[in-house]
Design a protein around this motif. Structure first.
Motif: not given
Length: 223
Positions: A115-120
């Motif tokens: 899964p793509r990392q959620t932007p901070s």
């Protein structure tokens, strides 16, 4: 007996003896003809090929029964004999189709999509450019570097610095000089193309971060 009768008798006896003498040589010749083999009356036999004894049927021994043909099993296909003069194809070396053995477990597994990392954080860029303000709230010095743009620099504790006109995508690395961990918190500004990053001390190693990347769409990711 008068002389005339005697003469006739002598002539008759001479004729009989002469006939016997003539017939004696013919008797051995007749016997030789009977003992000689007779010539084949059919001369065409010499133009025929010789008879092969191996082709002659072998007489069956008395008391032995001929073998009965075995009926085919239900569902089994009888092999078709090849046509006369046609040779079966030879197997080509290396042309073997490998089939999985029964019960074999396939080691191939479908690739798992991470899964793509959620932007901070997410900011609005100004013509693809961004200004980054680094704020060090720790008591230790922090070394930072813009990859491909600047050399490593040192930021003293309780101080800040602004990196201007960084073209996205861009990566910034940082670490504490005393070997401790950093909690990094990026936060967008009300001003377009501006990002503020705060450094704090981390008590847990899992909280530590050492790099930040800003994408072209303004997404900010920490690592």
């Amino acid at each position: 007996m008068n002389s005339q009768n005697f003469r006739k008798s002598a002539e008759l006896l001479g004729a009989i003896c002469g006939g016997l003498l003539i017939s004696l040589p013919a008797i051995p010749q007749a016997l030789a003809q009977e003992s000689a083999p007779k010539v084949n009356p059919s001369p065409s036999i010499f133009s025929e090929p010789p008879y092969n004894r191996s082709q002659a049927p072998v007489p069956r021994e008395p008391g032995v029964r001929p073998q009965r043909p075995v009926p085919p099993v239900e569902g089994q296909v009888s092999p078709v004999p090849p046509e006369p003069g046609v040779r079966p194809p030879r197997p080509v070396p290396g042309d073997r189709t490998q089939q999985p053995s029964p019960g074999a477990v396939s080691t191939e597994q479908p690739s798992l999509l991470q899964p793509r990392q959620t932007p901070s954080a997410t900011i609005a860029l100004a013509n693809g450019m961004v200004n980054v303000r680094l704020v060090n709230e720790t008591a230790a010095n922090v070394t930072f570097q813009v990859i491909g743009d600047t050399a490593p620099r040192s930021l003293q504790g309780k101080s800040d610095v602004t990196l201007q006109n960084l073209k996205a995508p861009v990566t910034v690395t940082f670490e504490r000089e005393d070997g401790g961990q950093l909690i990094v918190t990026p936060q967008g500004s009300s001003e377009p193309g501006s990002l503020e990053v705060t450094f704090k001390e981390a008590t847990n190693a899992k909280q530590g971060r050492s790099a930040m990347r800003i994408e072209r769409n303004g997404s900010v990711f920490l690592n």
